[in-house]
Design a protein around this motif. Structure first.
Motif, PDB file in Angstrom:
ATOM      1  N   VAL A 145      -4.781   4.611   9.250  1.00 28.66           N
ATOM      2  CA  VAL A 145      -4.713   6.027   8.868  1.00 28.66           C
ATOM      3  C   VAL A 145      -5.401   6.248   7.530  1.00 28.66           C
ATOM      4  CG1 VAL A 145      -3.109   7.802   8.045  1.00 28.66           C
ATOM      5  CG2 VAL A 145      -2.682   6.647  10.229  1.00 28.66           C
ATOM      6  N   LEU A 146      -5.137   5.380   6.558  1.00 25.25           N
ATOM      7  CA  LEU A 146      -5.767   5.534   5.248  1.00 25.25           C
ATOM      8  C   LEU A 146      -7.283   5.381   5.345  1.00 25.25           C
ATOM      9  CD1 LEU A 146      -3.207   3.582   3.034  1.00 25.25           C
ATOM     10  CD2 LEU A 146      -3.451   6.060   3.276  1.00 25.25           C
ATOM     11  N   ALA A 147      -7.745   4.443   6.200  1.00 28.82           N
ATOM     12  CA  ALA A 147      -9.185   4.275   6.388  1.00 28.82           C
ATOM     13  C   ALA A 147      -9.791   5.520   7.017  1.00 28.82           C
ATOM     14  CB  ALA A 147      -9.460   3.052   7.259  1.00 28.82           C
ATOM     15  N   ALA A 148      -9.100   6.091   8.005  1.00 30.34           N
ATOM     16  CA  ALA A 148      -9.619   7.291   8.659  1.00 30.34           C
ATOM     17  C   ALA A 148      -9.637   8.491   7.703  1.00 30.34           C
ATOM     18  CB  ALA A 148      -8.783   7.615   9.899  1.00 30.34           C
ATOM     19  N   LEU A 149      -8.641   8.562   6.825  1.00 30.48           N
ATOM     20  CA  LEU A 149      -8.642   9.638   5.830  1.00 30.48           C
ATOM     21  C   LEU A 149      -9.788   9.464   4.840  1.00 30.48           C
ATOM     22  CD1 LEU A 149      -4.808   9.866   5.153  1.00 30.48           C
ATOM     23  CD2 LEU A 149      -6.221  11.614   6.262  1.00 30.48           C
TER      24      LEU A 149
END
Length: 420
Positions: free
Chosen positions: A202-206
């Motif tokens: 999720v953090l990578a996608a954000l």
């Protein structure tokens, strides 16, 4: 000594402050991911079934006791993965409930769900639909086997994945020993690791969204995660073609690296190189072992494990665990006790690190203990804002705040059974 982590100053915003996470997941992997994001400052809205809620609410005993000392409907299992969230109870089987979730998704940054593949499509809450409504949405799907492949439609559970993913094939007593056979790990480790991978994804996608302006769909499978986490055991097989065997507490690549009996219990030796082994031998009163060509190097110790380990066991039983730990630690030899839960939470190192935090809970009528996050950030520390919520505790407040629903509309939806 206090076991509470210090509460950060109110002026410190969490690292993920300003992000909204819509959490449609239940049990452990998804809730673990959303709790991690909530600990880091994200606003997390947990969507639950009216009258039922997250399955783990009833996975007890033990259950949280209310102000009168009676067991409630809040299990310790549920409490472990749901702090820093607000709970809304919405019936997704009703069109009005589906519409509420779509509207919430339009104002959210992240959605986490762990329904079966295609399970949310019937409600119009699938990734394709919601990402079209909100192109910036990061939509994270957690399933047993992923969105594709011949097993995609199957239900997946942690225990099943520990077996199918190879972990149980290397966990347990060796063949021929009493109690031999495959064993699962004592906690739902595949679920927890999947939750951690999910929060990382999720953090990578954000971060990618910061560059592109677009969200994306994350496809996480418990089985994929379990295989990835075979780590050295998986690579040992790929490079040797030899099936790793169950070895109890022994290590396949270094010796001695396992449990040993002491005069009053057991301890762990975690010797990782030849110099540590030599120092152990000196403390054990057998410096000659480190000079013996059968044991002088790790490769030699691996080849002669069967003769070395009995020698060490005969030696370690001569002193108590505390005595060994004190002597070996002073000599720079990695070792430690095998603690039960009481000993874990009483350990002075863990107490000094603040492994327990407390938050007020409406059912208990007082603060309840929770295991703290292990994440330490110097400038944007973890914050503990909400105890794990009761079912539907924040339904009206969240829908009024996020969607602008008035009292009359909320009353009508409640009368229709859409809300609880």
């Amino acid at each position: 000594m206090s076991t509470d982590q210090a509460t950060p100053p109110a002026s410190h915003a969490g690292a993920l402050a300003g992000l909204r996470v819509l959490d449609l997941s239940r049990v452990l992997a998804g809730p673990w991911a959303s709790q991690t994001l909530g600990d880091l400052g994200a606003e997390v809205i947990k969507v639950e079934r009216p009258g039922v809620g997250d399955d783990t609410r009833l996975w007890g005993p033990p259950f949280l006791k209310d102000a009168l000392g009676e067991a409630s409907h809040e299990s310790a299992y549920y409490l472990c993965a749901n702090r820093n969230k607000r709970s809304i109870a919405v019936d997704l089987t009703q069109p009005a409930g589906q519409d509420l979730i779509r509207r919430l998704a339009q104002g959210s940054d992240v959605l986490i769900e762990n329904f079966k593949v295609g399970g949310l499509r019937a409600y119009g809450l699938d990734a394709q639909t919601l990402c079209a409504l909100n192109p910036r949405l990061v939509y994270c799907s957690i399933t047993g086997f992923g969105q594709t492949g011949p097993y995609a439609a199957r239900a997946g559970y942690d225990f099943l994945m520990q077996g199918m993913g190879g972990l149980m094939s290397v966990t347990g007593r060796p063949e021929g020993e009493p109690g031999a056979g495959p064993l699962k790990v004592g906690v739902a480790l595949t679920d927890i690791l999947t939750g951690l991978y999910a929060s990382t994804a999720v953090l990578a996608a954000l971060r990618a969204r910061d560059q592109s302006g677009r969200g994306q769909h994350i496809d996480l499978a418990l089985l994929d995660v379990q295989v990835a986490c075979l780590a050295n055991q998986g690579m040992n097989y790929l490079y040797s073609g030899q099936l790793p065997q169950r070895m109890g507490n022994a290590h396949p690549n270094t010796v001695p690296y396992q449990d040993f009996p002491t005069a009053d219990g057991d301890m762990i030796l975690a010797i990782g190189n030849d110099s540590q082994f030599a120092r152990f031998c000196a403390e054990a009163g057998h410096p000659e072992w480190a000079q013996d060509p059968r044991y002088a190097s790790n490769s030699a110790r691996l080849a002669h494990r069967a003769t070395l380990i009995p020698l060490l066991r005969q030696c370690t039983v001569m002193h108590s665990t505390a005595d060994w730990v004190a002597r070996l630690e002073a000599a720079g030899v990695p070792c430690g006790p095998i603690n039960n839960m009481a000993q874990v939470f009483a350990d002075p190192q863990l107490q000094s690190r603040g492994v327990i935090t407390h938050l007020p809970h409406p059912v208990a009528g007082a603060d309840i203990p929770l295991v703290a996050s292990p994440i330490r950030l110097s400038d944007t520390p973890v914050q503990y804002r909400h105890a794990p919520p009761t079912l539907g505790q924040h339904t009206r407040a969240v829908l009024a705040e996020c969607l602008g629903l008035g009292e009359a509309e909320l009353d009508q939806l409640t009368q229709q059974g859409v809300l609880a």
